[in-house]
Design a protein around this motif. Structure first.
Motif, PDB file in Angstrom:
ATOM      1  N   GLU A   1       1.091  -1.620  -0.034  1.00 14.25           N
ATOM      2  CA  GLU A   1       0.298  -0.239  -0.014  1.00 14.25           C
ATOM      3  C   GLU A   1       1.026   1.579   0.110  1.00 14.25           C
ATOM      4  O   GLU A   1       0.684   2.587  -0.307  1.00 14.25           O
ATOM      5  N   PHE A   2       1.941   1.249   0.032  1.00 15.60           N
ATOM      6  CA  PHE A   2       2.804   2.660   1.259  1.00 15.60           C
ATOM      7  C   PHE A   2       4.264   2.137  -0.551  1.00 15.60           C
ATOM      8  O   PHE A   2       5.084   1.057  -0.685  1.00 15.60           O
ATOM      9  N   VAL A   3       4.724   3.526  -0.101  1.00 18.50           N
ATOM     10  CA  VAL A   3       6.439   3.622  -1.047  1.00 18.50           C
ATOM     11  C   VAL A   3       6.907   4.446  -0.166  1.00 18.50           C
ATOM     12  O   VAL A   3       6.684   5.181   0.594  1.00 18.50           O
ATOM     13  N   ILE A   4       8.326   4.440  -0.040  1.00 25.11           N
ATOM     14  CA  ILE A   4       8.990   4.361   1.023  1.00 25.11           C
ATOM     15  C   ILE A   4      10.004   5.283   0.530  1.00 25.11           C
ATOM     16  O   ILE A   4      10.686   4.506  -0.100  1.00 25.11           O
ATOM     17  N   PHE A   5      10.336   6.897   0.816  1.00 25.57           N
ATOM     18  CA  PHE A   5      11.668   7.128   0.597  1.00 25.57           C
ATOM     19  C   PHE A   5      12.642   7.632   1.769  1.00 25.57           C
ATOM     20  O   PHE A   5      12.151   7.158   2.786  1.00 25.57           O
ATOM     21  N   GLY A   6      13.918   7.255   1.208  1.00 21.65           N
ATOM     22  CA  GLY A   6      15.205   7.442   2.394  1.00 21.65           C
ATOM     23  C   GLY A   6      15.699   8.598   2.038  1.00 21.65           C
ATOM     24  O   GLY A   6      16.355   8.789   0.722  1.00 21.65           O
ATOM     25  N   ARG A   7      16.199   9.128   2.377  1.00 24.79           N
ATOM     26  CA  ARG A   7      17.289  10.673   2.249  1.00 24.79           C
ATOM     27  C   ARG A   7      18.867   9.714   3.091  1.00 24.79           C
ATOM     28  O   ARG A   7      18.996   9.165   3.717  1.00 24.79           O
ATOM     29  N   ALA A   8      19.602   9.398   1.828  1.00 24.67           N
ATOM     30  CA  ALA A   8      21.209   9.549   1.925  1.00 24.67           C
ATOM     31  C   ALA A   8      22.005   9.977   2.756  1.00 24.67           C
ATOM     32  O   ALA A   8      21.715  11.567   3.275  1.00 24.67           O
ATOM     33  N   GLU A   9      23.088  10.056   2.781  1.00 20.46           N
ATOM     34  CA  GLU A   9      23.596  10.630   4.204  1.00 20.46           C
ATOM     35  C   GLU A   9      24.322  12.116   3.022  1.00 20.46           C
ATOM     36  O   GLU A   9      24.365  12.876   3.667  1.00 20.46           O
TER      37      GLU A   9
ATOM     38  N   GLY B   1      22.231  14.314   2.172  1.00 18.00           N
ATOM     39  CA  GLY B   1      20.946  14.810   1.796  1.00 18.00           C
ATOM     40  C   GLY B   1      19.502  14.825   0.307  1.00 18.00           C
ATOM     41  O   GLY B   1      19.018  14.915   0.721  1.00 18.00           O
ATOM     42  N   ILE B   2      20.193  13.841  -0.563  1.00 17.80           N
ATOM     43  CA  ILE B   2      19.901  12.882  -1.388  1.00 17.80           C
ATOM     44  C   ILE B   2      18.337  12.146  -1.407  1.00 17.80           C
ATOM     45  O   ILE B   2      19.102  11.509  -0.215  1.00 17.80           O
ATOM     46  N   TRP B   3      16.974  12.196  -1.649  1.00 18.95           N
ATOM     47  CA  TRP B   3      16.225  11.436  -0.847  1.00 18.95           C
ATOM     48  C   TRP B   3      16.296  10.471  -2.470  1.00 18.95           C
ATOM     49  O   TRP B   3      16.571  10.797  -3.711  1.00 18.95           O
ATOM     50  N   GLU B   4      15.647   9.135  -1.955  1.00 17.48           N
ATOM     51  CA  GLU B   4      15.434   8.295  -3.253  1.00 17.48           C
ATOM     52  C   GLU B   4      14.711   7.245  -2.350  1.00 17.48           C
ATOM     53  O   GLU B   4      14.252   7.071  -1.313  1.00 17.48           O
ATOM     54  N   GLU B   5      14.270   6.730  -3.217  1.00 15.95           N
ATOM     55  CA  GLU B   5      13.550   5.363  -3.006  1.00 15.95           C
ATOM     56  C   GLU B   5      14.369   4.456  -2.717  1.00 15.95           C
ATOM     57  O   GLU B   5      15.102   4.027  -2.693  1.00 15.95           O
ATOM     58  N   PHE B   6      13.628   3.744  -1.447  1.00 20.00           N
ATOM     59  CA  PHE B   6      13.957   2.838  -1.037  1.00 20.00           C
ATOM     60  C   PHE B   6      14.250   1.080  -1.078  1.00 20.00           C
ATOM     61  O   PHE B   6      13.798   1.279  -2.313  1.00 20.00           O
ATOM     62  N   VAL B   7      15.654   1.251  -0.613  1.00 19.35           N
ATOM     63  CA  VAL B   7      16.449  -0.071  -1.313  1.00 19.35           C
ATOM     64  C   VAL B   7      16.917  -1.298  -0.250  1.00 19.35           C
ATOM     65  O   VAL B   7      17.380  -0.317  -0.034  1.00 19.35           O
ATOM     66  N   VAL B   8      16.700  -1.847  -0.380  1.00 13.97           N
ATOM     67  CA  VAL B   8      17.063  -3.021   0.375  1.00 13.97           C
ATOM     68  C   VAL B   8      18.989  -2.822   0.244  1.00 13.97           C
ATOM     69  O   VAL B   8      19.225  -2.729  -0.422  1.00 13.97           O
ATOM     70  N   GLY B   9      19.500  -2.594   1.154  1.00 16.33           N
ATOM     71  CA  GLY B   9      20.647  -2.442   1.196  1.00 16.33           C
ATOM     72  C   GLY B   9      21.606  -1.669   1.528  1.00 16.33           C
ATOM     73  O   GLY B   9      22.708  -1.458   1.217  1.00 16.33           O
ATOM     74  N   LYS B  10      21.451  -0.425   1.496  1.00 14.57           N
ATOM     75  CA  LYS B  10      21.461   1.054   0.926  1.00 14.57           C
ATOM     76  C   LYS B  10      21.153   1.529   2.646  1.00 14.57           C
ATOM     77  O   LYS B  10      20.104   1.601   3.140  1.00 14.57           O
ATOM     78  N   ALA B  11      22.166   2.300   3.121  1.00 18.34           N
ATOM     79  CA  ALA B  11      22.064   3.237   4.086  1.00 18.34           C
ATOM     80  C   ALA B  11      21.368   4.401   3.829  1.00 18.34           C
ATOM     81  O   ALA B  11      21.899   4.965   3.208  1.00 18.34           O
TER      82      ALA B  11
END
Lengths: 162, 59
Positions: free
Chosen positions: A118-126, A128-138
């Motif tokens: 149901e959801f989308v997850i974005f992650g903020r890299a060190e 400061g850039i946002w990207e779609e969450f991927v497994v294995g990335k900090a």
């Protein structure tokens, strides 16, 4: 009831949740809060231990109750419940420490299949850039929204002044 | 050993409600909220700019 989550309760506004972690150190009350950030539809997710004797909350406590994955699954369940009652909301999450943020990432990975229905997850890299969450990335923080809002949110995240 | 089985949540909207007035009326994690606001500040600014910009009169 989901056997991999603790029984959980919501308050009337569905902004606060509580459950009891039961592990090797005994029973610990956990509180999950969705606090409005001041930005129209963005809420900050935070959780920690609640000490009933002092009415204090501690988000730095390391309970070591041996039930970390079950606690994280229960928190993930509250995300789903919160989004049901606040369907236009975005949920922001950051750990109180680097190791706590890594714990959040573990929680997302462990619940990813269920979350991504149901959801989308974005992650903020060190950087400061946002990207779609991927497994294995900090990532240093996370933003969760409904799948149907993905494009709008993604366009905004790509156009941030950093 | 803790189970690593993938969870399946119960249907949303079915979580029981209880009185938590002892936890309401205050921000429970103020430092984390402040940190969130700092990180989200560019997104907040972008959205505020979008609200303040009048629609293009040629469209």
């Amino acid at each position: 009831m989901n056997l991999n989550c603790y029984p959980c309760f919501a308050n009337e506004t569905h902004l606060v949740y509580e459950f009891i972690s039961c592990g090797s150190k005994g029973a610990v009350k956990k509180v999950v809060e969705y606090a409005w950030t001041g930005l129209d539809d963005v809420y900050n997710l935070a959780f920690g231990d609640f000490d009933e004797s002092t009415n204090d909350i501690n988000d730095l406590a390391i309970t070591n109750n041996g039930d970390c994955l079950k606690v994280l699954s229960t928190v993930a369940w509250t995300v789903q419940e919160f989004m049901f009652w606040h369907p236009g909301a975005l949920v922001f999450a950051i750990g109180s420490t680097g190791s706590r943020t890594r714990l959040y990432r573990i929680g997302i990975v462990n619940n990813l299949a269920e979350i991504q229905k149901e959801f989308v997850i974005f992650g903020r890299a060190e950087s400061g850039i946002w990207e779609e969450f991927v497994v294995g990335k900090a990532f240093t923080s996370f933003l969760v929204g409904r799948k149907e809002n993905k494009e709008v949110l993604w366009n905004q995240l790509q156009n941030l002044d950093l | 050993m803790e189970s690593t089985a993938k969870p399946r949540f119960m249907k949303p909207g079915k979580m029981p409600v209880k009185d938590m007035s002892h936890l309401e009326g205050k921000v429970l994690f103020p430092e984390k909220l402040e940190r969130a606001r700092q990180i989200l500040a560019p997104l907040i600014a972008l959205r505020e700019r979008g609200k303040a910009t009048p629609p293009d009169s040629n469209t």
